[in-house]
Structures are given as C-alpha cells and as structure tokens.
Design a protein around this motif. Structure first.
Motif, mmCIF file in Angstrom:
data_model
loop_
_atom_site.group_PDB
_atom_site.id
_atom_site.type_symbol
_atom_site.label_atom_id
_atom_site.label_comp_id
_atom_site.label_asym_id
_atom_site.label_seq_id
_atom_site.Cartn_x
_atom_site.Cartn_y
_atom_site.Cartn_z
ATOM 1 N N GLY A 133 0.817 -1.195 0.000
ATOM 2 C CA GLY A 133 0.000 0.000 0.000
ATOM 3 C C GLY A 133 0.858 1.255 0.000
ATOM 4 O O GLY A 133 2.088 1.190 -0.124
ATOM 5 N N PRO A 134 0.223 2.420 0.180
ATOM 6 C CA PRO A 134 0.965 3.692 0.108
ATOM 7 C C PRO A 134 2.113 3.797 1.107
ATOM 8 O O PRO A 134 3.188 4.296 0.756
ATOM 9 N N TYR A 135 1.884 3.347 2.337
ATOM 10 C CA TYR A 135 2.942 3.478 3.345
ATOM 11 C C TYR A 135 4.157 2.623 3.000
ATOM 12 O O TYR A 135 5.293 3.106 2.972
ATOM 13 N N THR A 136 3.939 1.322 2.749
ATOM 14 C CA THR A 136 5.063 0.430 2.465
ATOM 15 C C THR A 136 5.781 0.863 1.192
ATOM 16 O O THR A 136 7.018 0.828 1.118
ATOM 17 N N ALA A 137 5.018 1.289 0.186
ATOM 18 C CA ALA A 137 5.627 1.765 -1.056
ATOM 19 C C ALA A 137 6.518 2.973 -0.792
ATOM 20 O O ALA A 137 7.634 3.076 -1.317
ATOM 21 N N ALA A 138 6.032 3.898 0.028
ATOM 22 C CA ALA A 138 6.818 5.094 0.345
ATOM 23 C C ALA A 138 8.072 4.739 1.141
ATOM 24 O O ALA A 138 9.146 5.323 0.917
ATOM 25 N N ALA A 139 7.947 3.785 2.070
ATOM 26 C CA ALA A 139 9.107 3.373 2.863
ATOM 27 C C ALA A 139 10.190 2.786 1.960
ATOM 28 O O ALA A 139 11.372 3.150 2.058
ATOM 29 N N PHE A 145 15.554 3.858 -2.607
ATOM 30 C CA PHE A 145 15.792 4.544 -3.876
ATOM 31 C C PHE A 145 15.833 6.068 -3.769
ATOM 32 O O PHE A 145 15.944 6.752 -4.781
ATOM 33 N N GLY A 146 15.738 6.601 -2.542
ATOM 34 C CA GLY A 146 15.912 8.027 -2.360
ATOM 35 C C GLY A 146 14.803 8.898 -2.878
ATOM 36 O O GLY A 146 15.003 10.100 -3.088
ATOM 37 N N GLN A 147 13.608 8.343 -3.076
ATOM 38 C CA GLN A 147 12.492 9.160 -3.548
ATOM 39 C C GLN A 147 11.907 9.937 -2.369
ATOM 40 O O GLN A 147 11.555 9.351 -1.344
ATOM 41 N N PRO A 148 11.755 11.256 -2.478
ATOM 42 C CA PRO A 148 11.236 12.059 -1.360
ATOM 43 C C PRO A 148 9.720 11.976 -1.235
ATOM 44 O O PRO A 148 8.992 12.893 -1.607
ATOM 45 N N VAL A 149 9.239 10.859 -0.715
ATOM 46 C CA VAL A 149 7.809 10.668 -0.483
ATOM 47 C C VAL A 149 7.636 10.217 0.968
ATOM 48 O O VAL A 149 8.324 9.305 1.427
ATOM 49 N N ALA A 150 6.749 10.860 1.689
ATOM 50 C CA ALA A 150 6.564 10.578 3.116
ATOM 51 C C ALA A 150 5.870 9.243 3.316
ATOM 52 O O ALA A 150 4.923 8.905 2.604
#
Length: 371
Positions: A133-139, A145-150
């Motif tokens: 989901g959104p949380y695990t994907a953001a983590a 990979f250094g993507q700035p997503v909370a």
C-alpha cells in the motif's frame, strides 16, 4: 513553498527556513539516537519490504528474530518467490495475519515474472505489487531509492498531528491525503529515507501514544501541541469496536499415530493452517449432555468414534482484529488409528507438528496441552 489551499495549508504554515531547521534537528537526533535494526544495515529493497510487512500489526522486538530467520530461509526475493507454501507459512508461524506473507510471495513472483527480478523504484510503481500500500511503497521508495515521499503510518499520523495540531480523524480515509501532503512538504529532499525512519523512531520514543515525553523531544520547539499542553488530544481517532467474543471447544484427539489436526479451509481466517478441530459452543444445546453432543458432531464430521472428557486446563484466549476466541480443550484417546479419508485432517506426531504451519492460537493450545 506554500501548500495548496485545499490540502494541508490550514495546518502547515511554516516557512522554508523553519522546515529546514526542523529537518536538521530531527536528522541530527536520528544520527545520534536512531534505532539500530537489522534491516537498517543496508538499503536493500527486499530487506525493507520484508521488515515493513512484518512490522504491520507486530512490535519491533517481536519482529527482529522472525526477520533474521526469514532472511536465513529466504535470502533473496527470488527465494521467496519460489518457496513452497508449507515452508513459507512455517517461517511466518506465530506472526499472525497470514495473508501478509501470502501477499509477500505474490509480490515476489510479480518481481520475478513481470520485472525480471528487479524492483520498481517509485512509490507509484511499487503499489502495483500485491499487498503493498501507500505506506510500504513510500518506505521502500524513500529508503532504498531516495524518492522524497513521506511514509505515513501510525507513527507519522501521531507525530504530524501533534506537531501541527491537526484535528482530522486519522481513521477517516479522507484524512490521509492531508497528512501525505504535509509529510511530502516536510520531508528532506537529500535524506528522505532517514527522515521517514526518524519520524518512525520519534513516534516510538518521545511521542508515543501513551506516556509521551514531548518535553524531551528533539523537535519540541516545533511541537505546537506541546506548547499549549494538548499533546494527548492528538491524534484524533475514532475508537474501534471491541472484538466479538466467540466460544469454542478445541478437540485434542490422540491415536497411536499422533494428535489429530485439521487443515483450515482455503479461504477465511487462518486459511490452510493446521489446528485442532473446533466446535462452536453456540451450536450446542445446553439442555443435552455435552460430551455426547460433542462425540456425535465429531463423528458426523470425521467418521471417527471417540469419547471426550474435560481437562483441568485454563481456557486459551486469543484476540484477532474483530474476534476474540475462547477455547476450552476436550481430550479423547483412541487405542487405534482411524482412517481420515472423509476428513481434511492428519495425525501429527511431535516431529510433524514442528514442521507444519500452525497459527498462534494453536501454539497456545500446544503449550497448554504439551508442556
């Protein structure tokens, strides 16, 4: 940079200078006091993936030995993709919520078959994998990979709600986009993974749900709820309904070949795991002899004749998300080993029990009966 009026601007009016100061204070503390955890030793997306799925519904100290064993059994995502179900469920035994590990394997197979063994690198792509989901994907996207997503989980909800006095109910779906927008605005562009992990650690230390210590927090000067003494008013959260109490008899039937275990149905709770057969006490008639009713129902389901007796053991209680099971053990001892062709069960000796995937509730029954 100002936030859009529709998402987050009501709560976050910090200047760019203040945001940079917040990031600096948080990351300085994380560098000094951040938790040293096995999955933080590198930035491998597989390690992050496994740890984050395990940490759903489970405490860190419980997860650590499971994670270490899982990495020994399945050292790569391809090993996970190719594992047998029995081996997979056995490695997860005791963690509960078994759909998590089944979905992990589906995601691993997608990576193998659809991505040639390579991980997607963005949060959007990662959410195309089963169970992410959104949380695990953001983590994964931020740490690996250094993507700035909370990464907005329970800790992030609590931290941001308290820092900014966000009065939105975090159990409501429409609240998440506001927290996501705010988190994405606050996150460090240079160290997004460390920022997300620092928020996690802050939520499990100085800004815990109960007994927080905001006065000792490394970001207390940015904490608006601490400033006016309203820390425990945040986050706003609707109370969950209490789990429903259900009462069962767990039938512990022993033959010369071992103890009788039933494989749960392919769908539903504890799917395809092995347990003692259960009888719902609500289906029994209180006006009729208990043991004879149990014996009759057992024979109808298994084709096996057995005489049951009560034992002086404390009932086992196990809580699921929406149900709370109360299990009383009834024992039967057979002099010969009956055929089980009419029943989805097996006779398991101690060695086979150790090799078969058992749910936590059955492990509790085992401790009552075998120790």
């Amino acid at each position: 940079m100002a936030l859009a009026d529709d998402f987050g601007a009501k709560y976050l009016n910090w200047s760019d200078t203040k945001i940079l100061a917040f990031q600096k204070a948080l990351l300085k503390w994380y560098d000094l006091e951040g938790r040293r955890l096995p999955w933080r030793s590198d930035h491998d997306p597989y390690h992050i993936f496994v740890s984050e799925i395990m940490l759903q519904q489970t405490q860190v100290q419980t997860v650590i030995p499971y994670y270490q064993n899982f990495m020994t059994v399945f050292p790569t995502v391809l090993d996970l993709a190719e594992a047998s179900e029995t081996k997979l469920l056995k490695a997860w035994e005791g963690l509960g919520y078994y759909s998590r590990v089944r979905n992990m394997q589906k995601a691993a197979r997608q990576i193998k078959n659809e991505y040639s063994g390579n991980w997607p690198t963005s949060a959007v792509q990662l959410q195309e994998l089963t169970g992410i989901g959104p949380y695990t994907a953001a983590a994964i996207a931020s740490i690996a990979f250094g993507q700035p997503v909370a990464a907005i989980d329970g800790n992030a909800f609590r931290v941001f709600a308290r820092l900014l006095k966000i009065d939105l109910d975090i159990t409501k779906r429409q609240s998440r986009p506001v927290f996501q927008t705010i988190g994405d605005h606050l996150i460090s562009q240079e160290r997004p993974g460390d920022f997300n992990q620092a928020v996690m650690d802050l939520g499990t230390s100085y800004l815990t749900a109960k007994n927080p210590e905001p006065e000792n927090s490394p970001v207390r000067e940015f904490d608006e709820s601490f400033a006016d003494g309203t820390t425990l008013d945040y986050p706003v959260k609707t109370l969950k309904a209490k789990p429903v109490d259900l009462y069962y008899y767990a039938l512990a039937v022993q033959s010369p070949a071992g103890w009788l275990f039933e494989q749960r149905p392919a769908k539903g709770m504890l799917a395809r795991l092995w347990m003692f057969p259960l009888i719902d006490r609500a289906d029994l008639d209180d006006s009729q002899p208990l043991m004879s009713q149990v014996a009759t129902r057992f024979k109808e389901e298994t084709g096996v004749t057995a005489e049951f007796r009560e034992v002086q053991m404390k009932p086992v209680v196990h809580t699921f998300t929406h149900q709370k099971w109360h299990l009383e053990i009834l024992v039967a001892e057979l002099s010969s080993t009956p055929d089980l062709s009419l029943f989805p069960g097996q006779w398991l000796d101690s060695t086979m029990r150790a090799e078969s995937p058992l749910p936590t509730v059955q492990l509790k029954l085992n401790r009552q009966l075998f120790t």
